[in-house]
Design a protein around this motif. Structure first.
Motif, PDB file in Angstrom:
ATOM      1  N   LEU A  37      41.479  49.426  40.328  1.00 17.47           N
ATOM      2  CA  LEU A  37      40.217  49.007  39.731  1.00 17.47           C
ATOM      3  C   LEU A  37      39.027  49.384  40.605  1.00 17.47           C
ATOM      4  O   LEU A  37      37.975  49.798  40.098  1.00 17.47           O
ATOM      5  N   ASP A  69      46.163  54.795  27.788  1.00 17.04           N
ATOM      6  CA  ASP A  69      45.847  53.386  27.589  1.00 17.04           C
ATOM      7  C   ASP A  69      46.114  53.021  26.130  1.00 17.04           C
ATOM      8  O   ASP A  69      45.215  52.987  25.298  1.00 17.04           O
ATOM      9  N   GLU A 121      38.519  53.116  40.244  1.00 13.07           N
ATOM     10  CA  GLU A 121      37.944  53.438  38.940  1.00 13.07           C
ATOM     11  C   GLU A 121      36.456  53.112  38.890  1.00 13.07           C
ATOM     12  O   GLU A 121      35.664  53.868  38.320  1.00 13.07           O
ATOM     13  N   LYS A 122      36.072  52.002  39.506  1.00 13.03           N
ATOM     14  CA  LYS A 122      34.651  51.640  39.544  1.00 13.03           C
ATOM     15  C   LYS A 122      33.850  52.670  40.333  1.00 13.03           C
ATOM     16  O   LYS A 122      32.756  53.076  39.924  1.00 13.03           O
ATOM     17  N   TYR A 130      37.554  40.308  37.279  1.00 12.27           N
ATOM     18  CA  TYR A 130      37.818  41.438  36.384  1.00 12.27           C
ATOM     19  C   TYR A 130      38.050  40.947  34.961  1.00 12.27           C
ATOM     20  O   TYR A 130      38.621  39.877  34.744  1.00 12.27           O
ATOM     21  N   ARG A 168      45.083  46.691  31.861  1.00  7.16           N
ATOM     22  CA  ARG A 168      45.248  48.140  32.017  1.00  7.16           C
ATOM     23  C   ARG A 168      45.703  48.478  33.436  1.00  7.16           C
ATOM     24  O   ARG A 168      46.626  49.267  33.630  1.00  7.16           O
ATOM     25  N   ALA A 206      40.474  45.220  31.340  1.00  7.83           N
ATOM     26  CA  ALA A 206      40.575  46.072  32.529  1.00  7.83           C
ATOM     27  C   ALA A 206      41.740  45.634  33.410  1.00  7.83           C
ATOM     28  O   ALA A 206      42.462  46.469  33.972  1.00  7.83           O
TER      29      ALA A 206
END
Length: 539
Positions: A319, A520, A322-323, A296, A303, A300
């Motif tokens: 993650l 963010d 989110e992907k 990663y 976050r 990212a």
């Protein structure tokens, strides 16, 4: 023949000028020579209007200057002149931004046939499409979100004054929406926080000292939309805590405003709370190294860790989710673009709405042919029962079929005429082109035939550079107005004026955001402000 201009003001006299040859810069130069100054330091006013330099190509006669015209000369500093021009350009840009947002929101909120290859749709934090309130509410929300998105881009570029003006436009747009609808979303309170943040970054103490009310409303709005102690947000995002950075900025600003209002006790309490959240959001090197070791990127990974209390396992799950969401969004966007292309084939209703694809699917599912069902819905303003009545009535059904066949023939004829014009423009004789298009049906086959026919004649001029560039003249350029064919619209033409540059700016900012963009937050400036104002409170 030279005209006489009566000059008054900083210099008085009569000046002879060739109105059809002189430009404003040239006139300024002649007057400036008499004043012994630079042409940038004077303004010329004729008939109540300032004569603009623009690009220096317009002649005086084109600007309305005539023989015996009176021209007033005023002295200005070069900087002042530049400031006036910059202010005017800024005002014009804001007007364009507002007009583009209004146009976009209208087109995408009322069910009209999209002229774009995308559709703006409201989503909740789970990425699901939502319908909030009436059509007017939808339009107001879209405008508010577009302005807010643009303002956030300006904030990132440190253009805080410009951002404030756009945020005000966003606030006005949201105010047009039903208050009950606004209470369901957190966009308005986040906008208010962004507004106060701009005041702080501009060091605008006068506005900071009265910003408490705005922050108070922001806190209430966040609690309404997120739930007390973020319970509603937690239901949406599981154990994630995406709102922590947002609350940090809110408490920091509350502390700053309290300090400038003279409430040192409240300032100290807010700043201490903001510092506590800042420490929670510091990403440990070890956890960051683990995620980066898994492939990663640093941004990212940081976050994910910040939004999941530095828990590596939860950050990885975050993650992965989110992907998957991004991939699903790409697929949904492709599907929606294909649907829009399909809607454009069906045309629009008498009230200029697109054919409702969901209702079309319902009619197709019970056995009606798609094109027939679409035309029936188009004629009946997407009212399923009326469309069904027409489809089951032999007379109206037959009429619809005849119309569809007629439309197909018309489109084929229009396509053929366009092909003939393009091939003729390449240099082929019109009679030969007409025969080729008629015999071969498609432009490609007709072109191949024409090339074969011309080759034996030894006449390469027919297939010169024009053949390779002809397609460049087809289609709509980015600066032109979009036009949808009259037949597509159900029998009448309609011109849609678009400011493509501004529309791209607005939609581009929105398309780069996701459900967590507002949370963010980069914390470098926040950290500095916490220390700066904590020191002031302790003095």
């Amino acid at each position: 023949m030279a005209a006489k201009l009566k000059i008054a003001g900083a210099w008085s006299g009569v000046l002879e000028a060739e109105l059809e040859a002189w430009t404003v810069p040239l006139l300024k130069e002649h007057i400036a020579n008499r004043l012994n100054c630079t042409k940038d330091s004077i303004n010329l006013i004729c008939a109540g209007k300032v004569l603009r330099d623009d690009n220096g190509t317009q002649k005086l006669i084109e600007l309305g200057v005539k023989n015996n015209s009176k021209i007033l000369v005023t002295r200005v500093s070069p900087d002042q002149g530049k400031e006036l021009i910059a202010e005017e350009e800024k005002s014009t840009r804001l007007q364009r931004l507002k007009a583009a947002a209004t146009s976009l929101a209208k087109r995408h909120a009322d069910g009209s046939l999209p002229v774009d290859d995308y559709n703006l749709e409201l989503e909740n934090q789970s990425g699901e499409k939502v319908q909030l309130g009436s059509e007017n509410d939808q339009r107001a929300l879209m405008m508010g979100l577009m302005f807010h998105g643009k303002a956030k881009r300006l904030v990132k570029n440190r253009k805080y004054e410009d951002a404030v003006e756009v945020l005000v436009m966003g606030e006005e747009a949201f105010s047009l929406c039903d208050s009950k609808v606004v209470e369901l979303i957190d966009n308005v309170p986040i906008l208010q926080i962004d507004m106060v943040w701009c005041y702080f970054m501009l060091k605008d103490i006068s506005k900071l000292s009265v910003a408490g009310k705005r922050l108070e409303e922001a806190r209430k709005g966040i609690e309404r939309s997120h739930g007390k102690e973020s319970t509603r947000l937690r239901l949406l995002h599981g154990n994630s805590h995406p709102e922590l950075a947002l609350h940090l900025r809110l408490e920091l600003l509350e502390g700053i405003v309290a300090y400038h209002s003279g409430d040192l006790e409240k300032a100290k309490k807010s700043l201490n709370s903001a510092r506590g959240k800042y420490l929670k959001l510091q990403v440990p090197d070890e956890e960051l190294s683990i995620l980066m070791g898994m492939g990663y990127g640093e941004k990212a990974a940081k976050r994910a860790l910040r939004m999941n209390n530095q828990d590596v396992e939860r950050a990885v799950n975050f993650l992965v989710e989110e992907k998957a969401k991004k991939q699903q969004k790409i697929e949904d966007d492709i599907k929606r673009r294909n649907e829009i292309m399909e809607q454009k084939k069906f045309g629009v209703t008498p009230l200029r709405k697109a054919v409702d694809l969901q209702k079309l699917k319902e009619l197709v599912s019970i056995g009606f042919e798609k094109e027939l069902a679409a035309e029936s819905l188009r004629r009946n303003e997407n009212e399923t029962q009326k469309a069904l009545d027409d489809l089951t009535n032999p007379d109206t059904n037959s009429d619809i079929q005849l119309f569809i066949e007629s439309r197909k023939k018309k489109r084929l004829r229009q396509s053929g005429d366009a092909a003939i014009e393009r091939l003729t423009a390449m240099g082929f004789p019109r009679e030969t082109v007409v025969a080729a298009v008629r015999d071969y049906g498609t432009e490609e086959l007709a072109l191949n035939h024409l090339l074969e026919q011309s080759a034996p004649n030894g006449n390469p001029g027919l297939v010169g550079s024009d053949v390779g560039t002809s397609s460049g003249s087809v289609g709509v350029g980015p600066s032109e107005s979009m036009r949808i064919d009259g037949d597509t619209l159900g029998g009448f033409e309609h011109e849609i004026e678009r400011d493509v540059e501004m529309e791209d700016e607005l939609t581009g900012d929105l398309q780069q955001e996701d459900a967590f963009s507002d949370y963010d937050v980069e914390l470098t400036r926040e950290s500095e402000a916490i220390e700066e104002y904590s020191a002031l409170v302790l003095v």
